[in-house]
Scaffold this active site. Structure first.
Site, PDB file in Angstrom:
ATOM      1  N   LYS A 137       0.830  -1.212   0.000  1.00  0.00           N
ATOM      2  CA  LYS A 137       0.000   0.000   0.000  1.00  0.00           C
ATOM      3  C   LYS A 137       0.860   1.256   0.000  1.00  0.00           C
ATOM      4  CE  LYS A 137      -3.454   2.177   3.017  1.00  0.00           C
ATOM      5  NZ  LYS A 137      -4.074   2.085   4.354  1.00  0.00           N
ATOM      6  N   LEU A 138       2.147   1.082   0.262  1.00  0.00           N
ATOM      7  CA  LEU A 138       3.063   2.220   0.404  1.00  0.00           C
ATOM      8  C   LEU A 138       2.561   3.183   1.482  1.00  0.00           C
ATOM      9  CD1 LEU A 138       4.136   2.920  -3.308  1.00  0.00           C
ATOM     10  CD2 LEU A 138       5.223   1.451  -1.595  1.00  0.00           C
ATOM     11  N   THR A 178       5.913 -12.359  14.719  1.00  0.00           N
ATOM     12  CA  THR A 178       6.907 -11.804  15.641  1.00  0.00           C
ATOM     13  C   THR A 178       6.959 -12.599  16.943  1.00  0.00           C
ATOM     14  OG1 THR A 178       7.311  -9.881  17.064  1.00  0.00           O
ATOM     15  CG2 THR A 178       5.070 -10.198  16.345  1.00  0.00           C
ATOM     16  N   ASP A 179       8.101 -12.517  17.622  1.00  0.00           N
ATOM     17  CA  ASP A 179       8.219 -13.160  18.944  1.00  0.00           C
ATOM     18  C   ASP A 179       7.415 -12.410  20.006  1.00  0.00           C
ATOM     19  OD1 ASP A 179       9.796 -10.887  19.195  1.00  0.00           O
ATOM     20  OD2 ASP A 179      11.533 -11.916  20.033  1.00  0.00           O
ATOM     21  N   GLU A 180       6.947 -11.192  19.670  1.00  0.00           N
ATOM     22  CA  GLU A 180       6.252 -10.387  20.678  1.00  0.00           C
ATOM     23  C   GLU A 180       4.913 -11.008  21.085  1.00  0.00           C
ATOM     24  OE1 GLU A 180       6.574  -6.147  20.168  1.00  0.00           O
ATOM     25  OE2 GLU A 180       8.380  -6.361  18.972  1.00  0.00           O
ATOM     26  N   TYR A 203      -0.053  -3.902  19.233  1.00  0.00           N
ATOM     27  CA  TYR A 203       0.658  -4.502  18.088  1.00  0.00           C
ATOM     28  C   TYR A 203       0.753  -6.015  18.263  1.00  0.00           C
ATOM     29  CZ  TYR A 203       4.692  -6.253  15.446  1.00  0.00           C
ATOM     30  OH  TYR A 203       5.514  -7.007  14.652  1.00  0.00           O
ATOM     31  N   SER A 204       1.290  -6.452  19.412  1.00  0.00           N
ATOM     32  CA  SER A 204       1.501  -7.897  19.567  1.00  0.00           C
ATOM     33  C   SER A 204       0.172  -8.641  19.660  1.00  0.00           C
ATOM     34  CB  SER A 204       2.417  -8.207  20.750  1.00  0.00           C
ATOM     35  OG  SER A 204       1.955  -7.622  21.931  1.00  0.00           O
ATOM     36  N   LYS A 221      -0.926  -9.139  16.115  1.00  0.00           N
ATOM     37  CA  LYS A 221      -0.155 -10.190  15.440  1.00  0.00           C
ATOM     38  C   LYS A 221      -0.559 -11.566  15.987  1.00  0.00           C
ATOM     39  CE  LYS A 221       2.715  -9.876  12.746  1.00  0.00           C
ATOM     40  NZ  LYS A 221       2.737  -9.764  11.260  1.00  0.00           N
ATOM     41  N   ASN A 236      13.694  -9.220  17.128  1.00  0.00           N
ATOM     42  CA  ASN A 236      13.931  -7.884  16.543  1.00  0.00           C
ATOM     43  C   ASN A 236      14.949  -7.926  15.412  1.00  0.00           C
ATOM     44  OD1 ASN A 236      12.888  -7.366  19.324  1.00  0.00           O
ATOM     45  ND2 ASN A 236      13.104  -5.247  18.669  1.00  0.00           N
ATOM     46  N   ARG A 244       7.796   3.287  28.027  1.00  0.00           N
ATOM     47  CA  ARG A 244       6.670   2.887  27.176  1.00  0.00           C
ATOM     48  C   ARG A 244       5.647   2.149  28.046  1.00  0.00           C
ATOM     49  NH1 ARG A 244       8.428  -1.130  22.466  1.00  0.00           N
ATOM     50  NH2 ARG A 244       8.680   0.729  21.185  1.00  0.00           N
ATOM     51  N   TYR A 302       7.723  12.358  20.938  1.00  0.00           N
ATOM     52  CA  TYR A 302       8.842  12.752  21.809  1.00  0.00           C
ATOM     53  C   TYR A 302       8.796  14.219  22.235  1.00  0.00           C
ATOM     54  CZ  TYR A 302      10.763   8.327  20.111  1.00  0.00           C
ATOM     55  OH  TYR A 302      10.946   7.007  19.789  1.00  0.00           O
TER      56      TYR A 302
HETATM   57  P1  NAD Z   1       7.460  -2.245   8.006  1.00  0.00           P
HETATM   58  O1  NAD Z   1       6.543  -1.418   8.833  1.00  0.00           O
HETATM   59  O2  NAD Z   1       8.838  -1.748   7.711  1.00  0.00           O
HETATM   60  O3  NAD Z   1       6.783  -2.564   6.587  1.00  0.00           O
HETATM   61  C1  NAD Z   1       5.436  -2.914   6.467  1.00  0.00           C
HETATM   62  C2  NAD Z   1       5.059  -2.833   4.993  1.00  0.00           C
HETATM   63  O4  NAD Z   1       3.692  -3.208   4.862  1.00  0.00           O
HETATM   64  C3  NAD Z   1       5.205  -1.423   4.394  1.00  0.00           C
HETATM   65  O5  NAD Z   1       5.827  -1.494   3.142  1.00  0.00           O
HETATM   66  C4  NAD Z   1       3.754  -0.953   4.258  1.00  0.00           C
HETATM   67  O6  NAD Z   1       3.575  -0.038   3.196  1.00  0.00           O
HETATM   68  C5  NAD Z   1       3.035  -2.270   4.012  1.00  0.00           C
HETATM   69  N1  NAD Z   1       1.625  -2.199   4.413  1.00  0.00           N
HETATM   70  C6  NAD Z   1       1.121  -1.734   5.586  1.00  0.00           C
HETATM   71  N2  NAD Z   1      -0.226  -1.779   5.564  1.00  0.00           N
HETATM   72  C7  NAD Z   1      -0.572  -2.324   4.364  1.00  0.00           C
HETATM   73  C8  NAD Z   1      -1.816  -2.635   3.758  1.00  0.00           C
HETATM   74  N3  NAD Z   1      -2.971  -2.392   4.376  1.00  0.00           N
HETATM   75  N4  NAD Z   1      -1.815  -3.195   2.519  1.00  0.00           N
HETATM   76  C9  NAD Z   1      -0.638  -3.432   1.867  1.00  0.00           C
HETATM   77  N5  NAD Z   1       0.564  -3.131   2.394  1.00  0.00           N
HETATM   78  C10 NAD Z   1       0.595  -2.584   3.622  1.00  0.00           C
HETATM   79  O7  NAD Z   1       7.497  -3.663   8.734  1.00  0.00           O
HETATM   80  P2  NAD Z   1       8.711  -4.692   8.914  1.00  0.00           P
HETATM   81  O8  NAD Z   1       9.487  -4.306  10.098  1.00  0.00           O
HETATM   82  O9  NAD Z   1       9.375  -4.896   7.621  1.00  0.00           O
HETATM   83  O10 NAD Z   1       7.889  -6.002   9.304  1.00  0.00           O
HETATM   84  C11 NAD Z   1       7.375  -6.858   8.284  1.00  0.00           C
HETATM   85  C12 NAD Z   1       6.646  -8.013   8.948  1.00  0.00           C
HETATM   86  O11 NAD Z   1       7.538  -8.732   9.781  1.00  0.00           O
HETATM   87  C13 NAD Z   1       5.482  -7.577   9.830  1.00  0.00           C
HETATM   88  O12 NAD Z   1       4.428  -8.493   9.664  1.00  0.00           O
HETATM   89  C14 NAD Z   1       6.044  -7.656  11.239  1.00  0.00           C
HETATM   90  O13 NAD Z   1       5.033  -7.929  12.177  1.00  0.00           O
HETATM   91  C15 NAD Z   1       7.016  -8.800  11.108  1.00  0.00           C
HETATM   92  N6  NAD Z   1       8.180  -8.766  12.026  1.00  0.00           N
HETATM   93  C16 NAD Z   1       8.946  -7.620  12.139  1.00  0.00           C
HETATM   94  C17 NAD Z   1      10.066  -7.631  12.974  1.00  0.00           C
HETATM   95  C18 NAD Z   1      10.958  -6.421  13.100  1.00  0.00           C
HETATM   96  O14 NAD Z   1      11.882  -6.428  13.927  1.00  0.00           O
HETATM   97  N7  NAD Z   1      10.792  -5.385  12.309  1.00  0.00           N
HETATM   98  C19 NAD Z   1      10.391  -8.786  13.699  1.00  0.00           C
HETATM   99  C20 NAD Z   1       9.581  -9.939  13.550  1.00  0.00           C
HETATM  100  C21 NAD Z   1       8.490  -9.908  12.703  1.00  0.00           C
HETATM  101  P1  TYD Z   2      11.667  -0.992  18.925  1.00  0.00           P
HETATM  102  O1  TYD Z   2      12.780  -0.796  17.948  1.00  0.00           O
HETATM  103  O2  TYD Z   2      10.493  -0.092  18.876  1.00  0.00           O
HETATM  104  O3  TYD Z   2      11.238  -2.520  18.822  1.00  0.00           O
HETATM  105  P2  TYD Z   2      10.220  -3.382  19.791  1.00  0.00           P
HETATM  106  O4  TYD Z   2       9.530  -2.491  20.707  1.00  0.00           O
HETATM  107  O5  TYD Z   2       9.311  -3.978  18.787  1.00  0.00           O
HETATM  108  O6  TYD Z   2      11.107  -4.376  20.479  1.00  0.00           O
HETATM  109  O7  TYD Z   2      12.299  -0.853  20.388  1.00  0.00           O
HETATM  110  C1  TYD Z   2      13.377  -1.671  20.806  1.00  0.00           C
HETATM  111  C2  TYD Z   2      13.643  -1.383  22.265  1.00  0.00           C
HETATM  112  O8  TYD Z   2      14.098  -0.019  22.395  1.00  0.00           O
HETATM  113  C3  TYD Z   2      12.386  -1.481  23.128  1.00  0.00           C
HETATM  114  O9  TYD Z   2      12.725  -2.033  24.398  1.00  0.00           O
HETATM  115  C4  TYD Z   2      11.942  -0.032  23.294  1.00  0.00           C
HETATM  116  C5  TYD Z   2      13.254   0.740  23.251  1.00  0.00           C
HETATM  117  N1  TYD Z   2      13.155   2.110  22.675  1.00  0.00           N
HETATM  118  C6  TYD Z   2      13.664   3.203  23.398  1.00  0.00           C
HETATM  119  O10 TYD Z   2      14.210   3.067  24.512  1.00  0.00           O
HETATM  120  N2  TYD Z   2      13.554   4.445  22.841  1.00  0.00           N
HETATM  121  C7  TYD Z   2      12.964   4.667  21.637  1.00  0.00           C
HETATM  122  O11 TYD Z   2      12.870   5.847  21.188  1.00  0.00           O
HETATM  123  C8  TYD Z   2      12.481   3.534  20.893  1.00  0.00           C
HETATM  124  C9  TYD Z   2      11.822   3.709  19.553  1.00  0.00           C
HETATM  125  C10 TYD Z   2      12.596   2.274  21.460  1.00  0.00           C
END
Ligand code: NAD
Ligand code: TYD
Length: 350
Positions: free
Chosen positions: A35-36, A131-133, A156-157, A160, A185, A287, A347
């Site tokens: 969807k960008l 996700t592990d969350e 979020y979690s 998911k 992560n 948080r 922030y």
């Molecule tokens: P991101 O937020 O960087 O990217 C999400 C993408 O999904 C974006 O390109 C966005 O445009 C697209 N999107 C959002 N809503 C949409 C919709 N309604 N229709 C079509 N496209 C849509 O996310 P990410 O960090 O790359 O995570 C990708 C997946 O991996 C997610 O499902 C997330 O839960 C999972 N995940 C992420 C992490 C992490 O550390 N980032 C870890 C474990 C699992």
């Molecule tokens: P984040 O990158 O948001 O991943 P997640 O919450 O999905 O694990 O955050 C990683 C850790 O860093 C989390 O314990 C929250 C902390 N955090 C900060 O302390 N300051 C910040 O501004 C952000 C974004 C995260």
């Protein structure tokens, strides 16, 4: 020839998965549906955009009619579903968007796959990236295994976890050939600077305060994003239907320790005196519902499918900092516009 739909391919992890599949499997047709949103960026894929086996589709997984029509037209053999709202802090301020995209969007995709595959599941696969969350928070000891009970704490979690349950329900009820992975992560190039590592690299660059939540003692298990992409490749091709695999780096860091390493590496690369950026560390209100510790046991994936992370954290963090510092234009582009409003809301005026 295989036709694979990758959702969310313009996002952080999705772009690495698309790149890997387009380059490694020239015989596959790879369709990237995205969807960008603010997190999706086609610049992440400019190196593969012109490859003949790559196709981009602008579209929304929450649009049920559109998704059904797309599946009917393209007759995909496989789906690798990554599209999601992915940031915990945004889920605290706007939970409904997470329900709509992560839960309803996933169910729309499941329905469309079920409709076109019509019980003929030979060679078909629906891979849900999670996700592990979903497992909640650990104390000082222990690991999340595939058997750990779900116990999500953030919107979020919870969204998911709910989507994971739907994916399993479609397997158990309709026999849909699903597979799920739950990863720790990720870090690396192309991550939107709302998540800890790219946010802090960008702030260090601009000499802005580094907002550490609470006491900075929360622990995360960090995996380099390309290693997650190779895990997805291995699981997509070799994991048995109906199974779940945990993916992780065995690489736990307390936030504050990781942040100090990051400060050191960025200072060195920017030619700043050691200790300069640590002075930017600012402790801010924690948080809400902040999970204390995540740590993944990925031994099942290592044992059964032979996957292992390829990078040590020291190497991964060097590569990551190098990427952001040599792609300042990317950072500046994604942090212009609405980012300023998000930052202020999150922030304040720091
Ligand atoms: P991101 O937020 O960087 O990217 C999400 C993408 O999904 C974006 O390109 C966005 O445009 C697209 N999107 C959002 N809503 C949409 C919709 N309604 N229709 C079509 N496209 C849509 O996310 P990410 O960090 O790359 O995570 C990708 C997946 O991996 C997610 O499902 C997330 O839960 C999972 N995940 C992420 C992490 C992490 O550390 N980032 C870890 C474990 C699992
Ligand atoms: P984040 O990158 O948001 O991943 P997640 O919450 O999905 O694990 O955050 C990683 C850790 O860093 C989390 O314990 C929250 C902390 N955090 C900060 O302390 N300051 C910040 O501004 C952000 C974004 C995260």
């Amino acid at each position: 020839m295989r036709k694979i739909l990758i959702t969310g391919g313009a996002g952080f992890i999705g772009s690495h998965v698309v790149r890997l599949f387009v380059n490694k499997y020239p015989d596959y047709e790879i369709y990237n549906l995205d969807k960008l949103t603010y997190a999706g960026n086609l610049e992440n894929l400019k190196d593969v955009a012109k490859k003949p086996n790559y196709h981009f589709i602008l579209g929304d997984i929450t649009n049920d009619d559109f998704i059904r029509q797309l599946f009917l037209k393209e007759q995909f053999d496989g789906v690798i579903h990554l599209a999601a709202e992915s940031h915990v802090d945004r889920s605290i301020t706007h939970p409904n968007e997470f329900v709509i995209t992560n839960v309803v969007g996933t169910v729309n995709l499941l329905n469309a796959a079920k409709a076109i595959w019509k019980d003929n599941y030979e060679g078909k696969r629906f891979y849900h990236v999670s996700t592990d969350e979903v497992y909640g928070a650990l104390g000082d000891e222990g690991y999340f295994t595939e058997e750990t009970r779900y116990d999500p704490h953030s919107p979020y979690s919870a969204s998911k976890a709910s989507s994971d349950h739907f994916v399993r329900a479609y397997h158990d009820t309709y026999g849909l050939p699903v597979i799920i992975s739950n990863c720790s992560n990720n870090y690396g190039p192309n991550q939107f600077p709302e998540k800890l590592i790219p946010l802090f690299i960008n702030n260090i660059r601009h000499n802005k305060p580094l907002p550490v939540y609470g006491k900075g003692v929360n622990v995360r298990d960090w995996l380099y994003v390309e290693d997650h992409a190779t895990a997805i490749d291995v699981i997509y091709h070799n994991g048995a239907t109906g199974r779940t695999f945990n993916v992780g780096g065995h690489n736990e860091w307390r936030n504050i320790d990781l942040i100090k390493v990051l400060c050191k590496v960025v200072d060195r690369k920017l030619g700043r005196e050691a200790g300069t950026s640590e002075k930017l560390i600012t402790y801010v209100t924690d948080r809400a519902g902040h999970d204390l510790r995540y740590a993944i046991d990925s031994s099942k994936l290592q044992r059964e499918l032979g996957w292992r992370p390829s990078l040590q954290f020291e190497e991964g963090i060097e590569k990551t900092v190098d990427w952001y510092l040599s792609n300042k234009q990317w950072l500046d582009n994604v942090t212009s516009g609405n980012y300023q409003n998000y930052y202020k809301e999150m922030y304040g005026n720091r």
